[in-house]
Design a protein around this motif. Structure first.
Motif, PDB file in Angstrom:
ATOM      1  N   ASP C  50       1.004  -1.020  -0.166  1.00 34.59           N
ATOM      2  CA  ASP C  50      -0.073  -0.049   0.108  1.00 34.59           C
ATOM      3  C   ASP C  50       1.138   1.204  -0.223  1.00 34.59           C
ATOM      4  OD1 ASP C  50      -2.337   1.880  -0.243  1.00 34.59           O
ATOM      5  OD2 ASP C  50      -2.394   1.760   2.019  1.00 34.59           O
ATOM      6  N   VAL C  51       1.735   1.395   0.484  1.00 37.90           N
ATOM      7  CA  VAL C  51       2.898   2.709   0.600  1.00 37.90           C
ATOM      8  C   VAL C  51       2.959   3.053  -1.056  1.00 37.90           C
ATOM      9  CG1 VAL C  51       5.039   3.431   1.450  1.00 37.90           C
ATOM     10  CG2 VAL C  51       3.624   2.100   2.999  1.00 37.90           C
ATOM     11  N   LYS C  54       0.264   3.968  -2.464  1.00 39.35           N
ATOM     12  CA  LYS C  54       0.120   5.717  -2.099  1.00 39.35           C
ATOM     13  C   LYS C  54       1.465   6.656  -2.561  1.00 39.35           C
ATOM     14  CE  LYS C  54      -2.718   5.213   1.616  1.00 39.35           C
ATOM     15  NZ  LYS C  54      -3.857   3.889   0.713  1.00 39.35           N
ATOM     16  N   ALA C  73       3.893  18.980   3.239  1.00 39.58           N
ATOM     17  CA  ALA C  73       2.378  18.592   4.463  1.00 39.58           C
ATOM     18  C   ALA C  73       2.726  17.867   5.699  1.00 39.58           C
ATOM     19  CB  ALA C  73       1.755  17.337   3.430  1.00 39.58           C
ATOM     20  N   HIS C  74       3.298  18.632   6.134  1.00 38.09           N
ATOM     21  CA  HIS C  74       4.042  18.207   7.529  1.00 38.09           C
ATOM     22  C   HIS C  74       4.018  19.292   8.809  1.00 38.09           C
ATOM     23  CE1 HIS C  74       7.106  18.026  10.337  1.00 38.09           C
ATOM     24  NE2 HIS C  74       7.672  17.024   9.987  1.00 38.09           N
ATOM     25  N   PRO C  75       3.620  18.384  10.419  1.00 41.95           N
ATOM     26  CA  PRO C  75       3.108  19.537  11.113  1.00 41.95           C
ATOM     27  C   PRO C  75       3.929  20.889  11.287  1.00 41.95           C
ATOM     28  CG  PRO C  75       3.380  17.301  12.039  1.00 41.95           C
ATOM     29  CD  PRO C  75       3.787  17.217  10.550  1.00 41.95           C
ATOM     30  N   TYR C  80      -0.321  21.024   6.305  1.00 44.19           N
ATOM     31  CA  TYR C  80      -0.484  20.183   6.615  1.00 44.19           C
ATOM     32  C   TYR C  80      -2.029  19.895   7.209  1.00 44.19           C
ATOM     33  CZ  TYR C  80      -1.165  17.712  11.183  1.00 44.19           C
ATOM     34  OH  TYR C  80      -1.379  16.418  12.421  1.00 44.19           O
ATOM     35  N   GLU C  83      -1.599  15.179   4.167  1.00 45.58           N
ATOM     36  CA  GLU C  83      -1.088  14.424   3.958  1.00 45.58           C
ATOM     37  C   GLU C  83      -2.428  12.834   4.011  1.00 45.58           C
ATOM     38  OE1 GLU C  83      -0.056  16.203   5.581  1.00 45.58           O
ATOM     39  OE2 GLU C  83       0.399  15.778   7.550  1.00 45.58           O
ATOM     40  N   ASN C  84      -4.005  13.388   4.798  1.00 45.75           N
ATOM     41  CA  ASN C  84      -5.189  12.671   4.589  1.00 45.75           C
ATOM     42  C   ASN C  84      -6.103  12.864   4.101  1.00 45.75           C
ATOM     43  OD1 ASN C  84      -4.104  12.477   7.403  1.00 45.75           O
ATOM     44  ND2 ASN C  84      -4.932  14.561   8.523  1.00 45.75           N
ATOM     45  N   LEU C  89      -2.222  10.265   1.622  1.00 48.65           N
ATOM     46  CA  LEU C  89      -1.157  10.408   0.988  1.00 48.65           C
ATOM     47  C   LEU C  89       0.110   9.434   1.581  1.00 48.65           C
ATOM     48  CD1 LEU C  89      -2.195  13.260  -0.482  1.00 48.65           C
ATOM     49  CD2 LEU C  89      -2.136  10.383  -1.757  1.00 48.65           C
ATOM     50  N   THR C  90       1.389   9.853   1.333  1.00 46.08           N
ATOM     51  CA  THR C  90       2.777   9.306   2.500  1.00 46.08           C
ATOM     52  C   THR C  90       3.355  10.878   1.509  1.00 46.08           C
ATOM     53  OG1 THR C  90       3.830   8.270   0.188  1.00 46.08           O
ATOM     54  CG2 THR C  90       2.994   7.274   2.274  1.00 46.08           C
ATOM     55  N   SER C  91       3.857  11.390   3.175  1.00 45.15           N
ATOM     56  CA  SER C  91       5.183  12.389   3.235  1.00 45.15           C
ATOM     57  C   SER C  91       6.483  11.976   3.199  1.00 45.15           C
ATOM     58  CB  SER C  91       4.202  13.026   4.326  1.00 45.15           C
ATOM     59  OG  SER C  91       3.028  13.966   4.421  1.00 45.15           O
ATOM     60  N   PHE C  92       6.836  11.366   2.671  1.00 45.28           N
ATOM     61  CA  PHE C  92       8.343  10.533   2.628  1.00 45.28           C
ATOM     62  C   PHE C  92       8.741  10.629   1.473  1.00 45.28           C
ATOM     63  CE2 PHE C  92       7.891   6.608   3.388  1.00 45.28           C
ATOM     64  CZ  PHE C  92       6.823   6.013   3.996  1.00 45.28           C
TER      65      PHE C  92
END
Lengths: 133, 133, 133, 133
Positions: C50-51, C54, C73-75, C80, C83-84, C89-92
């Protein structure tokens, strides 16, 4: 639905399934449709995990065995498509409504993995834990 | 289900689909229904991506080809609504259960995009990679 | 994104992963975020299936590599919770936007299962199939 | 993961939870993340049912305890948002990867309902059934 009762029902269902030489999944839910206990026998197809959960949910959510629900929620029944509500329900036997000796709804048990006939028979044996004949 | 085997099955399926002049999606899953390999041919409708995945899942989750599953999960079958479990399953042909020469379940292949007849035929050709006749 | 191109990218990614002695999942999606081809190497943890999907979706849906998306998309980033969206979604790093030699967006590739550094490097090798240096 | 082993682990977890005077949910999944057995103790909050399932899934899908996963999937970790994959995972302790004495991944156990410290301790006691010290 206490865990001790749910566990005893699952034990009874497992013993009956072994006697019939079938491999099933068994789910016990409380009166609010939340799972209390679950077991998957070695060799049961993976697809029946969800079926056993949905059978139990179907019975308790509509206060009737899933076998009865099947007559209502059928293309020719009076509430066709009811089976598509609540995240998907099961219109065939194996989900049994559980009541105490006083007639109060206690939850439901769902059995899946064998023939519908066997699933129902196993569920009935397990239900006797709650209301001994 | 090793990737080398899954890839060889997809290659065989693609070759057969080209021969039949159809555009399909092919999904190979392992014995626990997790995807191993997938391919979408140019021109296949986008909707059949998910159909090929669900066909493969249906076959492996219930230990039967989706064509057989269709008879069980039909409004007149013994388990109507079974297709609503496990996130939605497919009640028509094109998902084939895969077994090794020893009869052990190895996974499943789902083919979708052509006629059901063609989908099944393509799946059978691909399955021969695992158990050559 | 033609299947022939996606397959060639997956072949290149597999070869590079083997060279690095890592086991990854690789997903190639088209410009509309629909999967074209997928492969899971033997031994890759099931969670990275799944990763990889995504990561590819993240890249193509926002027209940037997932490594860049991670800063947004990071705090502490400017968007922010982005990613939801879109089902998660994936933030890396490991999702790479794919463009043709003319700069037209062709799709994206997502690689997951090794270190983020290795995932990105494998994705870059694969992307060269589309735009040879 | 045989049902007899999963049941013995749940029994051990229940005994330890009673000793600590806490009410938890316990889920045991196999190596492919499919549930084998589940139990909810009387008085456990309903929300922790799903938490125990997700803790077990997190551990087995990424081949690490959920406590370790928490460091990776943290906003300051190397894979922030990883917890949003696979239908939602848990970035805190209580999900333990289970291996046989030979080091083969057998599945995972998820415990939830008490403090994270207690959840982990209960899981460790249960895991000894599989690999006695």
């Amino acid at each position: 639905m206490k865990l001790s009762v749910a566990s005893a029902m699952i034990e009874a269902a497992l013993a009956e399934a072994e006697k019939r030489k079938v491999a099933v999944c068994i789910t016990v839910v409380d009166a609010a449709a939340w799972p209390v206990a679950f077991a998957r026998m070695d060799g049961a197809p993976l697809g029946v995990i969800d079926v056993s959960i949905k059978k139990a949910k179907t019975a308790v959510l509509f206060h009737m065995d899933s076998e009865t629900f099947a007559k209502v929620a059928h293309p020719n029944g009076e509430a066709y498509s009811l089976e598509n509500t609540n995240g998907g329900l099961t219109s065939f036997g194996g989900g049994l409504l559980l009541k105490t000796a006083d007639g109060v709804i206690a939850g439901a048990i769902g059995v899946s993995g064998a023939s519908t006939e066997d699933d129902i028979a196993i569920g009935r044996i397990a239900a006797r834990v709650l209301t001994p004949a």
